[in-house]
Design a protein around this motif. Structure first.
Motif, short mmCIF file in Angstrom:
data_model
loop_
_atom_site.label_atom_id
_atom_site.label_comp_id
_atom_site.label_asym_id
_atom_site.label_seq_id
_atom_site.Cartn_x
_atom_site.Cartn_y
_atom_site.Cartn_z
N ILE A 198 0.86 -1.18 0.00
CA ILE A 198 0.00 0.00 0.00
C ILE A 198 0.90 1.23 0.00
CG2 ILE A 198 -1.72 1.30 1.32
CD1 ILE A 198 -2.71 -1.45 2.36
N GLN A 199 0.64 2.15 -0.94
CA GLN A 199 1.45 3.37 -1.06
C GLN A 199 0.52 4.56 -1.18
OE1 GLN A 199 4.49 3.41 -4.12
NE2 GLN A 199 4.27 5.61 -4.37
N THR B 80 3.61 -4.26 3.14
CA THR B 80 4.50 -3.11 3.07
C THR B 80 3.64 -1.88 2.85
OG1 THR B 80 6.26 -4.46 2.12
CG2 THR B 80 6.44 -2.07 1.86
N ILE B 81 3.75 -0.90 3.76
CA ILE B 81 2.99 0.34 3.66
C ILE B 81 3.97 1.49 3.63
CG2 ILE B 81 1.32 1.83 4.84
CD1 ILE B 81 0.14 -0.77 6.06
N THR B 82 3.83 2.36 2.62
CA THR B 82 4.69 3.53 2.47
C THR B 82 3.81 4.75 2.27
OG1 THR B 82 6.35 2.15 1.39
CG2 THR B 82 6.59 4.53 1.15
N SER C 89 6.17 -3.93 7.22
CA SER C 89 7.04 -2.76 7.21
C SER C 89 6.18 -1.53 6.92
CB SER C 89 8.10 -2.90 6.11
OG SER C 89 8.82 -1.71 5.96
N ILE C 90 6.30 -0.50 7.79
CA ILE C 90 5.55 0.74 7.61
C ILE C 90 6.56 1.88 7.59
CG2 ILE C 90 3.82 2.28 8.60
CD1 ILE C 90 2.61 -0.21 9.97
N SER D 9 8.57 -3.56 11.29
CA SER D 9 9.47 -2.42 11.24
C SER D 9 8.64 -1.18 10.95
CB SER D 9 10.50 -2.64 10.13
OG SER D 9 11.25 -1.47 9.92
N ILE D 10 8.78 -0.17 11.82
CA ILE D 10 8.10 1.11 11.62
C ILE D 10 9.14 2.21 11.63
CG2 ILE D 10 6.39 2.72 12.53
CD1 ILE D 10 5.00 0.34 13.85
#
Length: 176
Positions: free
Chosen positions: A80-81, A111-113, A143-144, A175-176
């Motif tokens: 998600i971006q 994975t969120i960016t 991972s955020i 991981s944030i």
């Protein structure tokens, strides 16, 4: 009636809102649907993008007052971006009006960016289980990343039961 984007076949699902002068918004649950509102892939990986790097873009999930959940979820890997508008999850009112970004597969990852802030707000005082969550169940973890010094805000609801806000990796690293 429900509002849904479902992927049930072979391959992956990609949803992309882009444009240098566009809002690039993906809104799920806005408008008070009376049945569950989801973007879902139950077989392949899923990629949801609201704005490419350097563009406007926002993802909003909003709970209602109708007893239905709102989610973006995948049984495999999920990416998600969001652009500069960030990501906002807000639980609803009454009962069972949760909002969630969920990776549900046993071996997948999430994975969120975001180039903007990420905000989770639990639901109202009048009901129960109006939570806002980002959750990864897969062994691949979660991972955020907030780019450019942006913030992650997690604020539980006031009153009721289960009106929490949470970020959770159940079976893998986070991981944030």
């Amino acid at each position: 009636s429900p509002a849904r984007i479902n992927h049930h076949g072979a391959g992956n699902q990609t949803i992309l809102a882009q444009g240098a002068s566009s809002q690039n918004r993906i809104e799920v649950g806005i408008g008070g649907a009376t049945s569950g509102t989801i973007i879902h892939s139950d077989t392949g990986s899923q990629s949801i993008t609201a704005g490419l790097t350097g563009q406007n873009g926002r993802i909003v999930l909003a709970g209602s007052a109708s007893g239905q959940g709102v989610s973006i979820r995948s049984a495999a890997n999920q990416t998600i971006q969001a652009g500069s508008g960030g990501i906002q999850l807000t639980g609803g009112s009454t009962t069972d009006n949760y909002v969630s970004l969920d990776q549900q597969g046993a071996t997948g990852s999430q994975t969120i960016t975001s180039e903007g802030d990420i905000t989770l707000n639990g639901g109202s005082t009048t009901g129960n289980n109006n939570y806002a969550q980002i959750n990864a169940s897969g062994s691949g973890g979660q991972s955020i990343t907030m780019i450019g010094g942006k913030t992650l805000t997690v604020q539980g609801g006031i009153g009721g039961s289960g009106n929490r806000a949470q970020v959770e990796a159940v079976n893998g690293a986070q991981s944030i």
